[in-house]
Design a protein around this motif. Structure first.
Motif, mmCIF file in Angstrom:
data_model
loop_
_atom_site.group_PDB
_atom_site.id
_atom_site.type_symbol
_atom_site.label_atom_id
_atom_site.label_comp_id
_atom_site.label_asym_id
_atom_site.label_seq_id
_atom_site.Cartn_x
_atom_site.Cartn_y
_atom_site.Cartn_z
ATOM 1 N N ALA A 72 0.849 -1.193 0.000
ATOM 2 C CA ALA A 72 0.000 0.000 0.000
ATOM 3 C C ALA A 72 0.881 1.239 0.000
ATOM 4 O O ALA A 72 2.101 1.178 0.221
ATOM 5 C CB ALA A 72 -0.920 -0.006 1.218
ATOM 6 N N VAL A 73 0.255 2.370 -0.255
ATOM 7 C CA VAL A 73 0.968 3.638 -0.260
ATOM 8 C C VAL A 73 1.316 4.028 1.180
ATOM 9 O O VAL A 73 0.476 3.898 2.082
ATOM 10 C CB VAL A 73 0.116 4.741 -0.923
ATOM 11 C CG1 VAL A 73 0.821 6.094 -0.846
ATOM 12 C CG2 VAL A 73 -0.176 4.378 -2.372
ATOM 13 N N LEU A 109 1.509 -4.386 13.150
ATOM 14 C CA LEU A 109 2.230 -3.247 13.705
ATOM 15 C C LEU A 109 3.707 -3.580 13.853
ATOM 16 O O LEU A 109 4.070 -4.729 14.139
ATOM 17 C CB LEU A 109 1.660 -2.855 15.067
ATOM 18 C CG LEU A 109 0.615 -1.726 15.038
ATOM 19 C CD1 LEU A 109 -0.682 -2.237 14.474
ATOM 20 C CD2 LEU A 109 0.430 -1.139 16.403
ATOM 21 N N VAL A 110 4.535 -2.584 13.679
ATOM 22 C CA VAL A 110 5.963 -2.709 13.958
ATOM 23 C C VAL A 110 6.229 -2.023 15.297
ATOM 24 O O VAL A 110 6.010 -0.819 15.438
ATOM 25 C CB VAL A 110 6.813 -2.051 12.853
ATOM 26 C CG1 VAL A 110 8.297 -2.155 13.209
ATOM 27 C CG2 VAL A 110 6.539 -2.700 11.506
ATOM 28 N N ALA A 158 10.545 -8.775 4.280
ATOM 29 C CA ALA A 158 9.679 -8.616 3.104
ATOM 30 C C ALA A 158 8.220 -8.350 3.467
ATOM 31 O O ALA A 158 7.331 -8.473 2.621
ATOM 32 C CB ALA A 158 9.777 -9.838 2.190
ATOM 33 N N ALA A 159 7.946 -7.993 4.732
ATOM 34 C CA ALA A 159 6.555 -7.708 5.131
ATOM 35 C C ALA A 159 6.089 -6.394 4.528
ATOM 36 O O ALA A 159 6.858 -5.435 4.386
ATOM 37 C CB ALA A 159 6.454 -7.649 6.655
ATOM 38 N N THR A 160 4.817 -6.341 4.186
ATOM 39 C CA THR A 160 4.220 -5.139 3.592
ATOM 40 C C THR A 160 2.937 -4.781 4.330
ATOM 41 O O THR A 160 2.412 -5.561 5.124
ATOM 42 C CB THR A 160 3.909 -5.370 2.109
ATOM 43 O OG1 THR A 160 2.974 -6.462 1.988
ATOM 44 C CG2 THR A 160 5.162 -5.698 1.317
ATOM 45 N N GLY A 161 2.422 -3.568 4.038
ATOM 46 C CA GLY A 161 1.159 -3.135 4.640
ATOM 47 C C GLY A 161 1.222 -2.985 6.140
ATOM 48 O O GLY A 161 0.231 -3.190 6.842
ATOM 49 N N LEU A 162 2.370 -2.580 6.651
ATOM 50 C CA LEU A 162 2.569 -2.488 8.089
ATOM 51 C C LEU A 162 2.201 -1.103 8.625
ATOM 52 O O LEU A 162 2.103 -0.135 7.875
ATOM 53 C CB LEU A 162 4.032 -2.782 8.430
ATOM 54 C CG LEU A 162 4.576 -4.156 7.999
ATOM 55 C CD1 LEU A 162 6.095 -4.188 8.154
ATOM 56 C CD2 LEU A 162 3.931 -5.276 8.815
ATOM 57 N N VAL A 163 2.058 -1.039 9.956
ATOM 58 C CA VAL A 163 1.869 0.228 10.653
ATOM 59 C C VAL A 163 3.066 0.421 11.581
ATOM 60 O O VAL A 163 3.451 -0.510 12.302
ATOM 61 C CB VAL A 163 0.557 0.241 11.459
ATOM 62 C CG1 VAL A 163 0.462 1.510 12.301
ATOM 63 C CG2 VAL A 163 -0.648 0.125 10.534
ATOM 64 N N ASP A 171 6.285 -0.596 4.003
ATOM 65 C CA ASP A 171 6.875 -1.757 3.318
ATOM 66 C C ASP A 171 8.316 -1.893 3.818
ATOM 67 O O ASP A 171 9.137 -1.000 3.619
ATOM 68 C CB ASP A 171 6.842 -1.522 1.807
ATOM 69 C CG ASP A 171 7.320 -2.730 1.019
ATOM 70 O OD1 ASP A 171 8.379 -3.288 1.371
ATOM 71 O OD2 ASP A 171 6.636 -3.097 0.043
ATOM 72 N N MET A 172 8.616 -3.021 4.451
ATOM 73 C CA MET A 172 9.910 -3.189 5.099
ATOM 74 C C MET A 172 11.072 -3.097 4.112
ATOM 75 O O MET A 172 12.125 -2.543 4.429
ATOM 76 C CB MET A 172 9.951 -4.538 5.849
ATOM 77 C CG MET A 172 11.131 -4.708 6.767
ATOM 78 S SD MET A 172 11.239 -3.438 8.066
ATOM 79 C CE MET A 172 9.864 -3.926 9.137
#
Length: 576
Positions: free
Chosen positions: A252-253, A279-280, A356-361, A375-376
């Motif tokens: 995502a953006v 979440l990170v 390679a995780a994406t869509g994170l907060v 995006d990591m």
């Protein structure tokens, strides 16, 4: 060791109630049953009945160590700190090392361990590879100035330990002895009748390479161990590696979102209506010790994971880590409550599950703000991936894919491959087969002997008291006299002498106390077999015997000693 004793002459001050400051069952029962008494914080007297059990534990340890080829010696409790200075551990060991000066202003310490002393000894006597391998052990008192001694013998300041040290000409020989000691420990704990588990472990302050802990399984254990339900993998959570299933979220953006006064991972997830695993969680630490002492680093795990600080310390080459202050956090571009991994002027380490995780907060490093769509790979260029998370129940085993389970354990033994960690600075050298000077490689193997007594009680107890395995009980048979007549006393004395002549360890309760008091004390102390001589039965020519906590059988007085011994032999068949 005397095989028999009259209770009226025996120093065994039992208590009716649990001591107010005792938290775990072993501490309560060992105090109540008169095995130990507190001298000061973390320091205990071993009363006669407790010492009997301790000596039996020591005997099993000695037998197995001797059988394994180790040689017993005895080193001093007081150690000159020059040896610790030479090994490089004097300041690193920390405040647990109790240091003091003698009248000549020479500084010494009370030994918490003996790597320095054994290396000093061997360095002065070792000449040739022909003297190797060598395994030396002792059973000795140690002292570690614990900040919070607790749980009685399980976490004391002064304690009794078996420590062994092996010296080798090469790593192959060390590996063989490591396995020898591993197998020896398994035999020791099996003979003690314990439910135990060896697990992979961190080497801690001792240092070195390969390491295994031996844990007695108990709910009161301070350590958490991870083990696979499908294979033999097991490790302390400080070291355990596992695989977790994580949701796959589309790219995502990257967007800044307002999160006013929302800081915890759970609250942020609820506020943004997202999975907390997306979440990170970014934590900022200061390295303590090692080549990068004082460095500020950021560590990232998923919002529902816990960061394992020992793993982080290893990843950055530090002795340990401490949470950074608010000022230190600000100095690298973060802000308390909203710190994230982007644009920090510090090294950033990321747990492997986020690769390679994406869509994170993640935190936006701005007050009251987070970023979504993180995006990591795309948004963080210099992050370093490492195993940082603490293993959880339900994770997949990295060895076979089975389900990971967690259990509590009491660490009672630890084996290490030390390599040259101490031998090199302590100059433990020898002439090898080529005639060259070489540094010996070492192994280290410890067993908490006094802690074992507590660990056994944690597994062997009931509502009435301690239930010792027959071969470890302070006395094997409790002879209880019920009645006041001369006849019952004379019959009891005769049976007492029969048992004594047979070499049975018997405690004759000849006190002028009520039957209730005698039975409660016998159950509390935990002797496996009871023999009861009472006025009523004696008139009919009979006596009773039975297993502690079980039903008693009636037999002729003339046969009761033999019957009790036979019962004891049945109980002892499971002991090696």
């Amino acid at each position: 060791m005397l095989p028999a004793m009259r209770y009226s002459k025996f120093f065994v001050p039992t208590l009716r109630d649990d001591p107010a400051d005792a938290e775990v069952i072993s501490h309560k029962l060992l105090l109540r049953a008169g095995f130990i008494r507190r001298v000061t914080s973390g320091v205990y007297d071993y009363l006669p009945i407790g010492l009997r059990v301790l000596r039996k534990i020591e005997a099993i340890v000695r037998e197995e160590m001797d059988h394994a080829g180790a040689q017993e010696l005895l080193m001093p409790t007081v150690q000159p700190t020059e040896l610790w200075q030479k090994s490089g551990r004097l300041e690193k060991y920390g405040p647990e090392l109790l240091r003091f000066n003698d009248r000549h202003a020479h500084e010494s310490c009370l030994g918490p361990t003996h790597e320095e002393v054994i290396c000093d000894l061997v360095s002065r006597e070792l000449r040739s590879y022909k003297q190797l391998p060598l395994n030396l052990y002792q059973i000795q008192t140690k002292f570690r100035d614990e900040i919070r001694p607790r749980f009685g013998l399980m976490r004391g300041r002064e304690f009794i330990m078996k420590d062994a040290y092996s010296f080798h000409a090469d790593d192959e020989s060390l590996a063989e002895e490591y396995q020898n000691m591993f197998d020896t420990y398994c035999r020791i704990f099996t003979r003690l009748g314990l439910k135990f588990r060896p697990v992979e472990a961190d080497t801690g302050s001792i240092g070195g390479n390969n390491s295994h802990e031996f844990h007695v399984l108990a709910d009161s254990g301070e350590d958490l161990i991870a083990h696979c339900s499908a294979c033999d993998y097991a490790a302390n959570v400080e070291k355990a590696v596992s695989i977790r299933a994580v949701p796959q979220v589309a790219t995502a953006v990257l967007t800044i979102v307002d999160t006013p006064r929302v800081t915890s991972a759970e609250d942020v997830a609820a506020f943004l209506n997202t999975d907390v695993a997306q979440l990170v969680k970014t934590l900022v630490y200061r390295a303590v010790g090692g080549d990068n002492d004082g460095e500020i680093v950021a560590a990232c795990v998923r919002g529902d994971d816990q960061l394992q600080e020992i793993k982080l310390a290893h990843a950055i080459g530090a002795d340990s880590v401490e949470l950074a202050s608010d000022a230190e956090l600000v100095s690298i571009g973060g802000i308390t409550g909203f710190v994230g991994p982007m644009n920090l002027s510090a090294r950033v380490l990321i747990d492997s599950s986020l690769n390679a995780a994406t869509g994170l907060v993640a935190g936006a490093n701005k007050a009251d703000a987070h970023v979504s769509g993180f995006d990591m790979t795309r948004d963080l260029k210099d992050g370093v991936f490492a195993d940082l998370r603490e293993t959880r129940a339900g994770d997949a085993c990295g060895k076979c894919g089975g389900a990971i389970e967690l259990s509590r354990g009491i660490e009672v033994g630890h084996v290490f491959e030390l390599g040259t960690r101490y031998a090199e600075p302590m100059e433990v050298m020898f002439q090898d087969q080529q005639g060259k000077r070489a540094v010996a490689t070492m192994g280290c193997y410890g067993i908490g002997v006094s802690r074992l007594m507590a660990a056994i009680v944690e597994q062997c107890n009931d509502t009435s008291g301690i239930s010792w395995p027959a071969h470890l009980a302070p006395f094997q048979i409790s002879l209880i006299t019920m009645g006041k007549s001369a006849e019952v006393y004379e019959a009891s004395e005769q049976i007492y002498k029969q048992l004594q002549s047979a070499g049975v360890e018997v405690l004759w309760d000849d006190r002028k106390e009520s039957p209730g008091v005698k039975f409660k004390d016998a159950e509390l102390i935990g002797m496996p077999v009871q023999v009861v001589i009472a006025d009523r039965g004696l008139k009919e020519g009979s006596a009773e015997f039975g297993v502690r906590g079980g039903d008693r059988q009636t037999v002729a007085v003339a046969d009761v000693a033999a019957a009790a011994i036979a019962q004891l032999q049945l109980l002892s068949r499971g002991s090696v």
